[in-house]
Design a protein around this motif. Structure first.
Motif, PDB file in Angstrom:
ATOM      1  N   GLY A  78      11.712   9.346  -3.832  1.00 30.02           N
ATOM      2  CA  GLY A  78      12.449   8.564  -4.808  1.00 30.02           C
ATOM      3  C   GLY A  78      13.860   9.074  -4.998  1.00 30.02           C
ATOM      4  O   GLY A  78      14.331   9.964  -4.288  1.00 30.02           O
ATOM      5  N   LYS A  90       1.560   0.596  -6.952  1.00 26.93           N
ATOM      6  CA  LYS A  90       2.406   1.578  -6.266  1.00 26.93           C
ATOM      7  C   LYS A  90       3.709   0.941  -5.787  1.00 26.93           C
ATOM      8  O   LYS A  90       4.792   1.516  -5.951  1.00 26.93           O
ATOM      9  N   GLN A 117       7.442   2.072  -6.831  1.00 30.64           N
ATOM     10  CA  GLN A 117       8.331   2.540  -5.769  1.00 30.64           C
ATOM     11  C   GLN A 117       9.613   1.703  -5.690  1.00 30.64           C
ATOM     12  O   GLN A 117      10.670   2.215  -5.314  1.00 30.64           O
ATOM     13  N   PHE A 119      11.649   3.445  -8.158  1.00 26.01           N
ATOM     14  CA  PHE A 119      11.935   4.829  -7.804  1.00 26.01           C
ATOM     15  C   PHE A 119      12.865   4.953  -6.603  1.00 26.01           C
ATOM     16  O   PHE A 119      13.582   5.949  -6.474  1.00 26.01           O
ATOM     17  N   TRP A 133      -0.070  10.369  -2.789  1.00 24.51           N
ATOM     18  CA  TRP A 133       1.044   9.618  -3.385  1.00 24.51           C
ATOM     19  C   TRP A 133       1.689  10.420  -4.509  1.00 24.51           C
ATOM     20  O   TRP A 133       2.898  10.345  -4.724  1.00 24.51           O
ATOM     21  N   LYS A 173       6.408  13.369  -2.475  1.00 24.17           N
ATOM     22  CA  LYS A 173       6.258  11.914  -2.302  1.00 24.17           C
ATOM     23  C   LYS A 173       6.841  11.235  -3.546  1.00 24.17           C
ATOM     24  O   LYS A 173       8.048  11.199  -3.721  1.00 24.17           O
ATOM     25  N   TRP A 174       5.988  10.723  -4.431  1.00 27.87           N
ATOM     26  CA  TRP A 174       6.465   9.985  -5.608  1.00 27.87           C
ATOM     27  C   TRP A 174       6.243  10.736  -6.914  1.00 27.87           C
ATOM     28  O   TRP A 174       6.761  10.345  -7.966  1.00 27.87           O
ATOM     29  N   MET A 228       9.305  11.896  -9.167  1.00 28.17           N
ATOM     30  CA  MET A 228       9.912  10.928 -10.084  1.00 28.17           C
ATOM     31  C   MET A 228       9.087  10.789 -11.357  1.00 28.17           C
ATOM     32  O   MET A 228       9.646  10.678 -12.457  1.00 28.17           O
TER      33      MET A 228
END
Length: 753
Positions: A29, A400, A404, A407, A463, A468-469, A472
């Motif tokens: 992100g 998701k 995303q 993000f 995830w 990865k995410w 954020m």
């Protein structure tokens, strides 16, 4: 091409080019350090340069105005103005509201006593040093400083002057009702307010006129203190003199979650600088949520204060502790058994999913997007429990993808996050309800996101990795509740007031009534999301912070929003709940409507598996809803406009915590649906409670994710969730044991004495 569209595309392209060099990567992100062109709302200049600004506090009006609004510290209130630093001991009083035909209870600040330096005239007031519940208010002129240190729960205000003497001006003729033998300690009455004034050794009090005193300070001793008194009583002056020169320099709250005992112990510590004498301790005026039913309550002094938060009981020392039971929750409830209720649920799911999972998701800005994320993950939990993995996977993928998109917006700049370095905050655009230009409500908005992200993390741990995410998501957590001393991007515990025990919503508190919070339940939803995220990702710091915030705010809600223990609301207050709590008042309305159904419902939504605390007192639920119905009839009679079934799902879901069968009988499945709800979730919620019974909050467990219910026949249902890689045995407080497989839920039932 249309020229307007061309201009818009060009502007977006320019932004994309500029932003492509600007974004700061956080895993997959990013956040922007610049705003998209075109007039994004932004905060005004912040009058603080010491790092991330302490917004959303009881004293945050100091950040944006030359002279602050009143600062409600309890038991005293203060206000820096051009003429001096005002001190008051506000008293709750009933104020009739004509439009609602009921009383508000208000303890407004008055300019009872004003203190000013004699040698210079301060130009403004700013935040100096601050800590968990204390702040230095610095009033300066060039190099000269007049500093007042004030703190929640402290009757004292401590003062320092760089030069000259101090002048005290009363709003009406004062009366000296007490004078110590050495002449240094005075008891001063101004109308029905009383204060103790403490001079340093060598200081002398001079009575200038009927409303003016001057404190002549000796060389090298530019300090003194003032204490708010409950009454004009010489014994109180003498009692508080003992700690009058132990100046507070730091305050800190710390907490410990005992997983085995399902208990939270919180320690409040004040650090002092001894100016004179030998007593290094201080005095704490404890709020009801701190002294009520507290097994660790120290000896109480013979002094207490009436306040807008109820009776404040006084203890002394350098610290005190509270202990609460942590009452857990699980991420989702089991499937309904085969039968008529399950058949109806299938029909509701078909309706809610007929246009695909994207239909569940929100739109607009960070608040309504968050509400949509909550809608989606609630339905996802239901279909997963039913074994409908295809539907589960579709909702998971859509949720998701939507996160995303925010993000990592790339060139699509209609939704993005921006870091405002001037104040130290992560701001989502489009913003809503003052979340950008006033820094309001981030815990409400981001709480939905964090709860939804935690549900993703339980199903897709990869995830949720920081690379990865997850990075954020943890930025959003840090924005609303940072506790990492190494993280200098955000202030500590932005929204949460450790001493009051609840959150504040307004970023700058630009109101005479101080700061405020309306939806306590949305704040609690944020803390539940932190618990779930921390447990799902193995981050115990975040999990335990969430447990501290969740447990403490639930206890505060019981007192200051619902008054379940009858310690707070005045006899003149006709309502059973407070929809909004302010620094100086509690009232029964919302920002946008006087409709009683929404006024009651704003402190109930969102209903999730973490909302069982609302079932603490089933009889209160009945009384509260009966009062709401009577209020609604009066609202319509005086010309109010609102659908008769507005928010029926929230209100009947709340009713179901007491009597699920009665709630089901009243629900209209073709009626109104609150924007964060679905018929599927409402039906599953009420039907589950009809099967399990009421929440049994008296039974704990040695795991953070658990729930217990009890039917009228004594049968209990036990739920637990295990986020770990190995099976775990969860031990409940009544002796029940439940083996929970790895990364799974489990349920059992039975009767216990």
């Amino acid at each position: 091409m249309n020229c307007i569209k061309l201009a818009a595309v060009t502007a977006l392209a320019v932004w994309a080019i500029a932003a492509s060099a600007e974004p700061v990567r956080v895993g997959l992100g990013q956040y922007s350090t610049t705003l998209a062109p075109g007039g994004e709302r932004e905060l005004p200049a912040v009058r603080y340069e010491g790092g991330p600004a302490p917004t959303n506090k009881w004293y945050s009006s100091l950040l944006f105005d030359k002279w602050a609004q009143p600062l409600y510290a309890q038991p005293a209130s203060y206000r820096p103005v051009a003429a001096g630093f005002q001190v008051d001991v506000p008293r709750p009083a009933a104020v009739f509201n004509g439009s609602r035909e009921e009383n508000d209870i208000v303890a407004a600040h008055k300019a009872t006593l004003s203190i000013a330096p004699t040698a210079f005239v301060p130009a403004d007031a700013r935040i100096g040093r601050f800590s968990d519940w204390a702040v230095d208010v610095v009033m300066a002129s060039g190099k000269d400083r007049f500093t007042a240190t004030i703190a929640h729960g402290s009757p004292y205000s401590f003062y320092e002057l760089t030069q000259g003497n101090a002048r005290f001006k009363s709003s009406e003729p004062y009366r000296v009702f007490s004078r110590s033998e050495d002449g240094r300690a005075l008891g001063l009455a101004v109308g029905d307010r009383a204060f103790a004034l403490y001079a340093p050794a060598g200081g002398q009090w001079q009575e200038v006129d009927a409303q003016t005193l001057e404190l002549v300070l000796p060389p090298g001793k530019g300090y003194f203190s003032v204490a708010a008194l409950q009454a004009a009583d010489a014994a109180q002056v003498n009692l508080l003199r003992r700690y009058a020169f132990a100046f507070i320099t730091d305050t800190q709250v710390s907490w410990q979650y005992d997983e085995k005992r399902s208990e939270l112990t919180t320690t409040y510590t004040a650090t002092t600088l001894l100016r004179e004498g030998t007593e290094k301790g201080s005095v704490f005026a404890l709020y009801p949520h701190q002294w009520h039913d507290n097994p660790l309550l120290p000896a109480v002094l013979p002094l207490s204060y009436p306040s807008i938060r109820g009776e404040l009981k006084v203890v002394s020392g350098n610290s005190f502790k509270t202990r609460y039971r942590y009452r857990g929750f699980v991420p989702a409830w089991p499937a309904l058994p085969d039968g008529p209720s399950r058949t109806k649920l299938d029909a509701f799911l078909a309706e809610d999913l007929q246009f695909g999972p994207d239909q569940l998701l929100g739109s607009r800005g960070t608040y309504w997007e968050g509400k949509g994320l909550n809608r989606a993950v609630q339905v996802m939990g239901i279909v997963e429990a039913m074994g409908r993995t295809r539907d589960r996977d579709a909702i998971l993928a859509a949720t998701k993808a939507r996160m995303q998109r925010w993000f990592a917006p790339g060139e699509e700049v209609d939704r993005y996050f921006h870091y405002n370095a001037r104040v130290g905050s992560l701001i989502g655009y489009p913003d809503e309800y003052g979340s950008a230009d006033q820094l309001n409500d981030h815990h409400f908005h981001y709480g939905y996101w964090i709860f939804a992200a935690a549900q993703i993390a339980l199903r897709d741990p990869d995830w949720a990795k920081r690379e990865k995410w997850g990075g954020m998501v943890e930025l959003m957590i840090a924005d609303i509740a940072n506790t990492d001393p190494a993280n200098r991007m955000f202030p500590r515990l932005r929204h949460f007031d450790p001493y009051e025990g609840h959150s504040w919503a307004s970023g700058g508190a630009p109101f005479y009534d101080g700061n405020n919070q309306e939806s306590s339940s949305e704040a609690i939803n944020a803390w539940a999301g932190m618990i779930l995220w921390g447990e799902a990702t193995g981050n115990k710091r975040i999990r335990d912070t969430g447990i501290y915030l969740y447990t403490t705010e639930v206890e505060a809600l019981k007192h200051y929003w619902f008054d379940l223990h009858h310690k707070v609301f005045a006899p003149e207050y006709s309502n059973l709940d407070a929809a909004m709590v302010w620094g100086d008042k509690y009232i029964h309305t919302t920002w946008w409507t006087e409709d009683p159904r929404e006024v009651h419902g704003i402190n109930l939504l969102p209903l999730t598996t973490a909302s069982l605390y609302l079932g603490t007192d089933p009889d209160y639920i009945q009384r509260n809803l009966e009062a709401m119905d009577a209020e609604f009839a009066r609202f319509l009679a005086r010309g109010g406009k609102a659908p008769r079934d507005i928010w029926q799902d929230i209100l009947l879901g709340y009713h179901a915590l007491r009597d699920a069968d009665a709630a089901i009988a009243r629900w209209n499945p073709s009626g109104a649906v609150e924007d964060g709800e679905t018929r599927s979730h409402t039906w599953h919620w009420m039907s589950s409670l009809a099967a399990y019974g009421r929440p049994d909050l008296g039974v704990g467990a040695d795991a953070p994710l658990y729930s217990v219910f009890r039917r009228a026949d004594g049968t209990r249902t036990y739920l637990a969730y295990n986020t770990g890689p190995r099976a775990r045995t969860v031990n409940f407080g009544d002796g029940t044991r439940l083996v929970v497989p790895p990364r799974s839920a489990a349920v059992t039932s039975g009767k216990k004495p």
